[in-house]
Design a protein around this motif. Sequence first.
Motif, mmCIF file in Angstrom:
data_model
loop_
_atom_site.group_PDB
_atom_site.id
_atom_site.type_symbol
_atom_site.label_atom_id
_atom_site.label_comp_id
_atom_site.label_asym_id
_atom_site.label_seq_id
_atom_site.Cartn_x
_atom_site.Cartn_y
_atom_site.Cartn_z
ATOM 1 N N GLU A 23 0.851 -1.189 0.000
ATOM 2 C CA GLU A 23 0.000 0.000 0.000
ATOM 3 C C GLU A 23 0.885 1.235 0.000
ATOM 4 O O GLU A 23 1.900 1.281 0.684
ATOM 5 C CB GLU A 23 -0.912 0.011 1.225
ATOM 6 N N THR A 33 -2.969 4.072 -2.919
ATOM 7 C CA THR A 33 -3.339 2.915 -3.729
ATOM 8 C C THR A 33 -2.791 1.626 -3.127
ATOM 9 O O THR A 33 -1.926 1.660 -2.260
ATOM 10 C CB THR A 33 -2.830 3.070 -5.183
ATOM 11 N N THR A 34 -3.312 0.494 -3.613
ATOM 12 C CA THR A 34 -2.808 -0.834 -3.253
ATOM 13 C C THR A 34 -2.275 -1.501 -4.513
ATOM 14 O O THR A 34 -2.946 -1.488 -5.552
ATOM 15 C CB THR A 34 -3.926 -1.712 -2.656
ATOM 16 N N VAL A 42 3.253 2.666 -9.210
ATOM 17 C CA VAL A 42 2.052 3.419 -9.566
ATOM 18 C C VAL A 42 2.509 4.646 -10.358
ATOM 19 O O VAL A 42 3.530 5.254 -10.038
ATOM 20 C CB VAL A 42 1.229 3.814 -8.314
#
Length: 79
Positions: A23, A33-34, A42
Amino acid sequence: VKGAPYNISATASDTDGTIDRVEIYYNGDNYLTTLTSSPYTVTGSTTDVPAGQYSITAKAYDNNGATTTSQPVVITVNP
């Protein structure tokens, strides 16, 4: 710079099992986000991000429920 693309990457490993998820958080416990598979990356844009400094951390969870949180990395978004 405002509107610039960014990449946030984390590396995670587990000596006695597997990584379940990573995470990403900013400024403490603000969830971003995960990520569920390696590479834990990401991408996005700072278009909707207010100018300022942000502290980014990654928290890895293994298959046994153990967690480890990274040291924070500080980034600056300029106007």
